[in-house]
Design a protein around this motif. Structure first.
Motif, PDB file in Angstrom:
ATOM      1  N   SER A 276     -12.176  15.465 -20.223  1.00  0.00           N
ATOM      2  CA  SER A 276     -11.659  16.633 -20.725  1.00  0.00           C
ATOM      3  C   SER A 276     -10.007  16.088 -21.406  1.00  0.00           C
ATOM      4  N   ASP A 277      -9.343  15.402 -20.676  1.00  0.00           N
ATOM      5  CA  ASP A 277      -8.069  15.034 -21.229  1.00  0.00           C
ATOM      6  C   ASP A 277      -8.205  13.963 -22.561  1.00  0.00           C
ATOM      7  N   ARG A 278      -9.167  13.341 -22.417  1.00  0.00           N
ATOM      8  CA  ARG A 278      -9.548  12.552 -23.488  1.00  0.00           C
ATOM      9  C   ARG A 278      -9.561  13.337 -24.720  1.00  0.00           C
ATOM     10  N   GLN A 279     -10.834  14.401 -24.607  1.00  0.00           N
ATOM     11  CA  GLN A 279     -10.917  15.162 -25.518  1.00  0.00           C
ATOM     12  C   GLN A 279      -9.734  15.931 -26.128  1.00  0.00           C
ATOM     13  N   LYS A 280      -8.818  16.469 -25.195  1.00  0.00           N
ATOM     14  CA  LYS A 280      -7.532  17.202 -25.462  1.00  0.00           C
ATOM     15  C   LYS A 280      -6.682  16.394 -26.427  1.00  0.00           C
ATOM     16  N   ILE A 281      -6.720  15.150 -26.271  1.00  0.00           N
ATOM     17  CA  ILE A 281      -6.160  14.139 -27.276  1.00  0.00           C
ATOM     18  C   ILE A 281      -6.599  13.964 -28.520  1.00  0.00           C
ATOM     19  N   VAL A 282      -7.815  14.017 -28.440  1.00  0.00           N
ATOM     20  CA  VAL A 282      -8.828  13.881 -29.646  1.00  0.00           C
ATOM     21  C   VAL A 282      -8.599  15.259 -30.607  1.00  0.00           C
ATOM     22  N   ASP A 283      -8.388  16.399 -29.794  1.00  0.00           N
ATOM     23  CA  ASP A 283      -8.177  17.844 -30.501  1.00  0.00           C
ATOM     24  C   ASP A 283      -6.823  18.041 -30.930  1.00  0.00           C
ATOM     25  N   SER A 284      -6.044  17.192 -30.439  1.00  0.00           N
ATOM     26  CA  SER A 284      -4.448  17.438 -30.576  1.00  0.00           C
ATOM     27  C   SER A 284      -4.340  16.765 -32.002  1.00  0.00           C
ATOM     28  N   GLY A 285      -5.011  15.700 -32.483  1.00  0.00           N
ATOM     29  CA  GLY A 285      -4.843  15.039 -33.731  1.00  0.00           C
ATOM     30  C   GLY A 285      -3.598  14.271 -33.703  1.00  0.00           C
ATOM     31  N   ARG A 286      -2.903  14.261 -32.635  1.00  0.00           N
ATOM     32  CA  ARG A 286      -1.797  13.444 -32.753  1.00  0.00           C
ATOM     33  C   ARG A 286      -1.535  12.095 -32.555  1.00  0.00           C
ATOM     34  N   SER A 287      -2.794  11.442 -32.027  1.00  0.00           N
ATOM     35  CA  SER A 287      -3.065   9.974 -31.786  1.00  0.00           C
ATOM     36  C   SER A 287      -4.611   9.589 -32.280  1.00  0.00           C
ATOM     37  N   THR A 288      -4.755   8.435 -32.774  1.00  0.00           N
ATOM     38  CA  THR A 288      -5.995   8.196 -33.033  1.00  0.00           C
ATOM     39  C   THR A 288      -6.766   7.190 -32.058  1.00  0.00           C
ATOM     40  N   ILE A 289      -7.756   7.578 -31.849  1.00  0.00           N
ATOM     41  CA  ILE A 289      -8.428   6.886 -30.480  1.00  0.00           C
ATOM     42  C   ILE A 289      -9.172   5.942 -31.185  1.00  0.00           C
ATOM     43  N   LEU A 290      -9.475   4.541 -31.028  1.00  0.00           N
ATOM     44  CA  LEU A 290     -10.074   3.475 -31.350  1.00  0.00           C
ATOM     45  C   LEU A 290     -10.996   3.113 -30.473  1.00  0.00           C
ATOM     46  N   THR A 291     -12.386   2.905 -30.606  1.00  0.00           N
ATOM     47  CA  THR A 291     -13.362   2.351 -29.819  1.00  0.00           C
ATOM     48  C   THR A 291     -13.609   0.996 -30.483  1.00  0.00           C
ATOM     49  N   LEU A 292     -13.943   0.163 -29.536  1.00  0.00           N
ATOM     50  CA  LEU A 292     -14.194  -1.233 -29.771  1.00  0.00           C
ATOM     51  C   LEU A 292     -15.450  -1.763 -30.245  1.00  0.00           C
ATOM     52  N   SER A 293     -15.949  -2.442 -31.042  1.00  0.00           N
ATOM     53  CA  SER A 293     -16.957  -3.065 -31.229  1.00  0.00           C
ATOM     54  C   SER A 293     -17.445  -3.921 -29.987  1.00  0.00           C
ATOM     55  N   THR A 294     -18.797  -4.082 -29.779  1.00  0.00           N
ATOM     56  CA  THR A 294     -19.038  -5.327 -28.724  1.00  0.00           C
ATOM     57  C   THR A 294     -18.365  -6.602 -28.889  1.00  0.00           C
ATOM     58  N   ASP A 295     -18.065  -6.996 -30.190  1.00  0.00           N
ATOM     59  CA  ASP A 295     -17.450  -8.189 -30.573  1.00  0.00           C
ATOM     60  C   ASP A 295     -15.910  -8.204 -30.321  1.00  0.00           C
ATOM     61  N   GLU A 296     -15.313  -7.168 -30.664  1.00  0.00           N
ATOM     62  CA  GLU A 296     -13.978  -6.950 -30.424  1.00  0.00           C
ATOM     63  C   GLU A 296     -13.614  -6.851 -28.880  1.00  0.00           C
ATOM     64  N   ARG A 297     -14.551  -6.232 -28.179  1.00  0.00           N
ATOM     65  CA  ARG A 297     -14.416  -6.110 -26.566  1.00  0.00           C
ATOM     66  C   ARG A 297     -14.587  -7.236 -25.983  1.00  0.00           C
ATOM     67  N   VAL A 298     -15.384  -8.279 -26.419  1.00  0.00           N
ATOM     68  CA  VAL A 298     -15.644  -9.687 -25.996  1.00  0.00           C
ATOM     69  C   VAL A 298     -14.244 -10.259 -26.225  1.00  0.00           C
ATOM     70  N   GLN A 299     -13.786 -10.252 -27.216  1.00  0.00           N
ATOM     71  CA  GLN A 299     -12.160 -10.987 -27.553  1.00  0.00           C
ATOM     72  C   GLN A 299     -11.408 -10.419 -26.393  1.00  0.00           C
ATOM     73  N   TRP A 300     -11.211  -9.291 -26.023  1.00  0.00           N
ATOM     74  CA  TRP A 300     -10.064  -8.670 -25.017  1.00  0.00           C
ATOM     75  C   TRP A 300     -10.389  -9.319 -23.637  1.00  0.00           C
ATOM     76  N   VAL A 301     -11.848  -9.288 -23.584  1.00  0.00           N
ATOM     77  CA  VAL A 301     -12.116 -10.041 -22.174  1.00  0.00           C
ATOM     78  C   VAL A 301     -11.893 -11.382 -22.150  1.00  0.00           C
ATOM     79  N   GLU A 302     -12.163 -12.097 -23.376  1.00  0.00           N
ATOM     80  CA  GLU A 302     -11.710 -13.568 -23.293  1.00  0.00           C
ATOM     81  C   GLU A 302     -10.361 -13.793 -23.415  1.00  0.00           C
ATOM     82  N   ALA A 303      -9.373 -13.138 -24.030  1.00  0.00           N
ATOM     83  CA  ALA A 303      -8.137 -13.256 -23.984  1.00  0.00           C
ATOM     84  C   ALA A 303      -7.547 -12.956 -22.583  1.00  0.00           C
ATOM     85  N   MET A 304      -8.086 -11.911 -21.745  1.00  0.00           N
ATOM     86  CA  MET A 304      -7.283 -11.580 -20.676  1.00  0.00           C
ATOM     87  C   MET A 304      -7.972 -12.316 -19.224  1.00  0.00           C
TER      88      MET A 304
END
Ligand code: SIN
Length: 328
Positions: A276-304
């Motif tokens: 619900s808090d994620r949805q409230k942030i979406v509804d506020s329009g104040r911040s853009t939520i970015l979702t990762l593609s599988t390939d992008e996610r793999v890059q974060w895993v490999e970096a961390m």
């Protein structure tokens, strides 16, 4: 005559006893740093209500939210001095008392909160509740908050986007290593300072859960939030060994029951608020939520992930294996 006077005195003492208890109840101060409308805030409130219902006149719980009494950097010291009796710091804030809990800071160890829950219920997870006894602290329960997301004023799609940025972190060496692995600069700062640091551009970004990002309005001063789920913020409800063992046995038993029920409640709130808090942030329009593609996610895993090797020895390889097994 003497017997009569003694009898009257005894009757007086017996009549006065419940009154004395009501006049001098045990006061339990519960200090925490988050807002009241969060899983921890609601859990603490529920605990206070249950104690009021079941131990009225014998125990009073006073809850201090929003770092009103102590910030997380001071609360455990204050607990050992007997100035506060319950707290639920994030698992990232116990480093001075045990290194083992750093397990929870390793990036990408747990796939989701269900895996975290399975680990916390495992024999290894339960043992960690007792890992600070020699230092005078007992863990009474784990409480969930949720999986962490990364926010900044520039879109963070791949690890290279974080390079050169300053991120606020909790006081954890693992988290510092995680941001250094991205070529970013970590700054250990108290939770109470994060909003102002973001607003004044003293830092560029931070990592936190949906409920903390929403309740402390971080989303109003961060243009982007990347849904990384790269780590977890959960809590350990702790008290001092001396205080806990000094309580009358019957009171302690009821308090344990109240903690167990408040835990179930806080964990339900955590699951609801992550959505619900994620949805409230979406509804506020104040911040853009970015979702990762599988390939992008793999890059974060490999970096961390290389951070694991740096902390394997202090945390213990077997503990990490047990945590990983909880994903299955
Ligand atoms: C908390 O949830 O208790 C605070 C977490 C943080 O310091 O970021």
């Amino acid at each position: 005559m003497r017997t009569m006077i003694a009898g009257l005195m005894l009757a007086g003492i017996l009549l006065a006893a419940p009154l004395a208890q009501a006049e001098n109840p045990i006061v339990i101060k519960f200090s925490h740093v988050v807002a009241e409308n969060t899983p921890k805030g609601q859990g603490a409130q529920k605990f206070a209500e249950l104690v009021e219902e079941r131990l009225a006149g014998r125990v009073v719980v006073e809850v201090f939210p929003n770092s009103q009494l102590y910030g997380d950097n001071k609360v455990l010291e204050a607990m050992l001095l007997g100035d506060v009796h319950l707290a639920a710091p994030s698992l990232s804030k116990f480093k001075r008392y045990t290194k083992k809990l750093q397990l929870f800071d390793l990036p990408f160890v747990f796939g989701d909160i269900a895996a975290v829950e399975r680990f916390q219920r495992s024999p290894e997870g339960k043992t960690l509740l007792r890992s600070m006894e020699k230092r005078g602290l007992i863990g009474l329960a784990y409480w969930h908050n949720g999986m962490k997301q990364l926010s900044a004023n520039r879109p963070l799609r791949v690890p290279a986007d974080a390079k050169g940025l300053k991120f606020r972190i909790q006081a954890s060496d693992v988290l510092a290593a995680q941001f250094r692995a991205l070529g970013a600069t970590p700054l250990k700062k108290p939770f109470s300072e994060v909003f102002t640091l973001l607003q004044t551009k003293g830092i560029d970004g931070q990592e936190n859960t949906w409920s903390n990002i929403y309740s402390k309005k971080f989303f109003e001063v961060q243009d982007y939030i990347t849904e990384t789920d790269h780590g977890v913020i959960d809590y350990m409800v702790v008290t001092s060994t001396e205080f806990w063992r000094g309580l009358p046995g019957d009171v302690r038993t009821v308090l344990e029951q109240c903690i167990a029920e408040a835990t179930a409640y806080a964990n339900r709130v955590a699951l609801e608020k992550a959505v619900s808090d994620r949805q409230k942030i979406v509804d506020s329009g104040r911040s853009t939520i970015l979702t990762l593609s599988t390939d992008e996610r793999v890059q974060w895993v490999e970096a961390m992930r290389p951070v694991w090797a740096q902390f394997e020895d202090v945390i213990d390889r077997e503990l990490i294996e047990a945590a990983l097994a909880a994903n299955e």
